[in-house]
Design a protein around this motif. Structure first.
Motif, PDB file in Angstrom:
ATOM      1  N   LEU A   1       0.762  -1.096  -0.017  1.00 41.43           N
ATOM      2  CA  LEU A   1      -0.055  -0.077  -0.141  1.00 41.43           C
ATOM      3  C   LEU A   1       0.983   1.166  -0.141  1.00 41.43           C
ATOM      4  O   LEU A   1       0.481   2.397  -0.537  1.00 41.43           O
ATOM      5  N   LYS A   2       2.016   1.249   0.665  1.00 41.63           N
ATOM      6  CA  LYS A   2       2.710   2.377   0.910  1.00 41.63           C
ATOM      7  C   LYS A   2       3.662   2.568  -0.326  1.00 41.63           C
ATOM      8  O   LYS A   2       3.726   3.845  -0.837  1.00 41.63           O
ATOM      9  N   ALA A   3       3.962   1.634  -1.050  1.00 41.82           N
ATOM     10  CA  ALA A   3       4.559   1.685  -2.308  1.00 41.82           C
ATOM     11  C   ALA A   3       3.858   2.149  -3.457  1.00 41.82           C
ATOM     12  O   ALA A   3       4.127   2.842  -4.481  1.00 41.82           O
ATOM     13  N   GLN A   4       2.447   2.046  -3.102  1.00 45.07           N
ATOM     14  CA  GLN A   4       1.418   2.523  -4.254  1.00 45.07           C
ATOM     15  C   GLN A   4       1.102   4.201  -3.798  1.00 45.07           C
ATOM     16  O   GLN A   4       0.044   4.748  -4.350  1.00 45.07           O
ATOM     17  N   GLY A   5       1.678   4.729  -2.641  1.00 42.50           N
ATOM     18  CA  GLY A   5       1.412   5.885  -2.184  1.00 42.50           C
ATOM     19  C   GLY A   5       0.020   6.134  -1.670  1.00 42.50           C
ATOM     20  O   GLY A   5      -0.552   7.222  -1.429  1.00 42.50           O
ATOM     21  N   LYS A   6      -0.527   4.927  -1.106  1.00 43.43           N
ATOM     22  CA  LYS A   6      -1.916   5.160  -0.459  1.00 43.43           C
ATOM     23  C   LYS A   6      -1.664   5.801   0.915  1.00 43.43           C
ATOM     24  O   LYS A   6      -0.669   5.344   1.757  1.00 43.43           O
ATOM     25  N   ARG A   7      -2.837   6.545   1.362  1.00 43.56           N
ATOM     26  CA  ARG A   7      -3.012   6.981   2.652  1.00 43.56           C
ATOM     27  C   ARG A   7      -3.327   5.883   3.475  1.00 43.56           C
ATOM     28  O   ARG A   7      -4.558   5.267   3.289  1.00 43.56           O
ATOM     29  N   VAL A   8      -2.423   5.681   4.568  1.00 44.00           N
ATOM     30  CA  VAL A   8      -2.898   4.502   5.663  1.00 44.00           C
ATOM     31  C   VAL A   8      -3.307   5.088   6.921  1.00 44.00           C
ATOM     32  O   VAL A   8      -2.413   5.561   7.414  1.00 44.00           O
ATOM     33  N   ILE A   9      -4.410   4.634   7.469  1.00 49.15           N
ATOM     34  CA  ILE A   9      -4.821   5.003   8.896  1.00 49.15           C
ATOM     35  C   ILE A   9      -4.651   3.828   9.631  1.00 49.15           C
ATOM     36  O   ILE A   9      -5.333   2.723   9.315  1.00 49.15           O
ATOM     37  N   TYR A  10      -4.049   3.839  10.807  1.00 49.50           N
ATOM     38  CA  TYR A  10      -3.859   2.596  11.855  1.00 49.50           C
ATOM     39  C   TYR A  10      -5.101   2.857  12.900  1.00 49.50           C
ATOM     40  O   TYR A  10      -4.895   3.501  13.901  1.00 49.50           O
ATOM     41  N   PHE A  11      -6.007   2.016  13.023  1.00 47.44           N
ATOM     42  CA  PHE A  11      -7.104   2.064  14.001  1.00 47.44           C
ATOM     43  C   PHE A  11      -6.829   1.021  15.028  1.00 47.44           C
ATOM     44  O   PHE A  11      -7.150  -0.050  14.684  1.00 47.44           O
ATOM     45  N   CYS A  12      -6.123   1.517  16.034  1.00 48.73           N
ATOM     46  CA  CYS A  12      -5.662   0.362  16.985  1.00 48.73           C
ATOM     47  C   CYS A  12      -6.753   0.235  18.158  1.00 48.73           C
ATOM     48  O   CYS A  12      -7.069   1.195  18.881  1.00 48.73           O
ATOM     49  N   HIS A  13      -7.137  -0.900  18.538  1.00 44.21           N
ATOM     50  CA  HIS A  13      -8.243  -1.145  19.716  1.00 44.21           C
ATOM     51  C   HIS A  13      -7.553  -1.664  20.835  1.00 44.21           C
ATOM     52  O   HIS A  13      -8.139  -1.766  21.669  1.00 44.21           O
ATOM     53  N   PHE A  14      -6.458  -1.761  20.859  1.00 40.63           N
ATOM     54  CA  PHE A  14      -5.847  -2.735  22.103  1.00 40.63           C
ATOM     55  C   PHE A  14      -4.238  -2.246  22.253  1.00 40.63           C
ATOM     56  O   PHE A  14      -3.510  -2.447  21.566  1.00 40.63           O
TER      57      PHE A  14
END
Length: 368
Positions: free
Chosen positions: A113-126
């Protein structure tokens, strides 16, 4: 906007970690956005996902196979999660802070995903103290943190702990606290005696502390008291918990009740929630007990201190040990005549928390 949701849930068809993204997806679809879910085949086959399919959500499922080396090789050639690359933004709905470091396929997907330049959001639950980043190489941790554009946590506690464990100060991080799945106009009336504790949690003692709770209730002072404990849930430690009940001679007072979906059925039978957690996000089970008008006896884990007030809406132990949690359980018992009043106060607090609408908040973060 086309929004991707990547769920890391693997061993259950549905879990509390899936609730916020589910309502988030409903809202996004309602407002005209496209939504693509990437999930394990168990989650993809759930009734909840089937309902979203009918609303227009697309799904790509993964079926991890062993040996893992062969599966990763197949993923590099033709990834089951490849459709996520067509999304404008991808929300990784992570069961814990270190999912990316513990799941090789997820690390591989994130790199793509990062190689494609996508915006990534990490939604952490724990997050938990017993999950330190020192279990992983500094290069792996740095690669992980550098690949995330924004962070979302379900409690301030988790956000603070994550920055310490990763030794990273997040430039873009938000807290989207869970809300109760129930919305009641009034507390559920207290049941008749005997006093019955309700423990609603995944049957996993490493995190939910059923073993500590049972040891506390096996102490001599509890032998002469009229009480019951109902344990609700499913999970890998069911047989172990049953053996502990026999080990502590509690078979006449402790009942394994299995999984119950509607929490109203639970709190019609129980007077107080009890949860000896080693780690939490912001536990839905506590929020639901509050909404039903029940005080909670728990530990200083995750967002418990952010939704409960010690001595007003519940009782919070400093540590998850038989000595510390046992003392908190004892304090709660001595004040059991106040539980109805405390439950009413907890209900009002839960109503206020329900107004926050985490799905709406998360959507605003994603589209802005």
């Amino acid at each position: 906007m086309k929004i991707g949701i990547l769920s890391t849930c693997e061993h259950y068809q549905w879990a509390g970690t899936e609730e916020v993204w589910f309502h988030f997806a409903v809202r996004a679809l309602t407002e005209g956005h496209k939504v693509l879910l990437g999930a394990h085949e168990l989650v993809a086959g759930s009734a909840q996902v089937a309902g979203l399919n009918s609303k227009g959500m697309q799904v790509c499922s993964r079926s991890p196979s062993k040996p893992i080396r062969f599966y990763l090789w197949k993923e590099r050639i033709r990834s089951e999660m490849a459709p996520l690359g067509d999304c404008d933004v991808v929300v990784i709905n992570a069961g814990s802070l270190f999912d990316t470091l513990n799941l090789p396929w997820l690390d591989q997907t994130l790199a793509s995903l990062k190689a494609q330049g996508k915006r990534v959001i990490y939604f952490c639950h724990f997050c938990a103290e017993s999950l330190p980043a020192t279990n992983h190489s500094s290069d792996a941790v740095e690669r992980f943190t550098d690949s995330i554009d924004e962070w979302v946590f379900v409690s301030e506690h988790n956000k603070t702990l994550a920055q310490r464990q990763l030794a990273t100060r997040f430039e873009r991080a938000s807290v989207v606290m869970n809300g109760p799945r129930l919305d009641l106009t009034a507390p559920i009336p207290m049941p008749d005696e005997p006093i019955t504790f309700g423990c609603v949690a995944r049957l996993e003692t490493r995190w939910k502390g059923h073993d500590v709770l049972l040891e506390c209730l096996a102490q001599p002072q509890w032998h002469t008291r009229d009480w019951r404990l109902n344990i609700y849930g499913s999970g890998p430690d069911e047989n172990y918990i049953q053996r502990l009940i026999k080990h502590y001679n509690l078979t006449d007072q402790v009942t394994m009740c299995g999984y119950v979906r509607d929490m109203r059925d639970v709190w019609k039978q129980c007077h107080a929630k009890v949860l000896a957690s080693h780690g939490e996000g912001t536990p839905l089970a506590v929020l639901e007990a509050m909404m039903c008008g029940r005080p909670t006896i728990t530990t200083d884990a995750g967002g418990n201190h952010e939704i409960l007030k010690h001595g007003e809406t519940g009782f919070i132990s400093d540590a998850v040990t038989p000595r510390s949690f046992g003392a908190t359980l004892e304090l709660a018992w001595q004040r059991k005549e106040e539980w109805t009043t405390m439950g009413h106060t907890a209900h009002v607090s839960a109503q206020k928390l329900a107004l926050a609408d985490p799905a709406r908040t998360l959507l605003q973060l994603v589209i802005n």
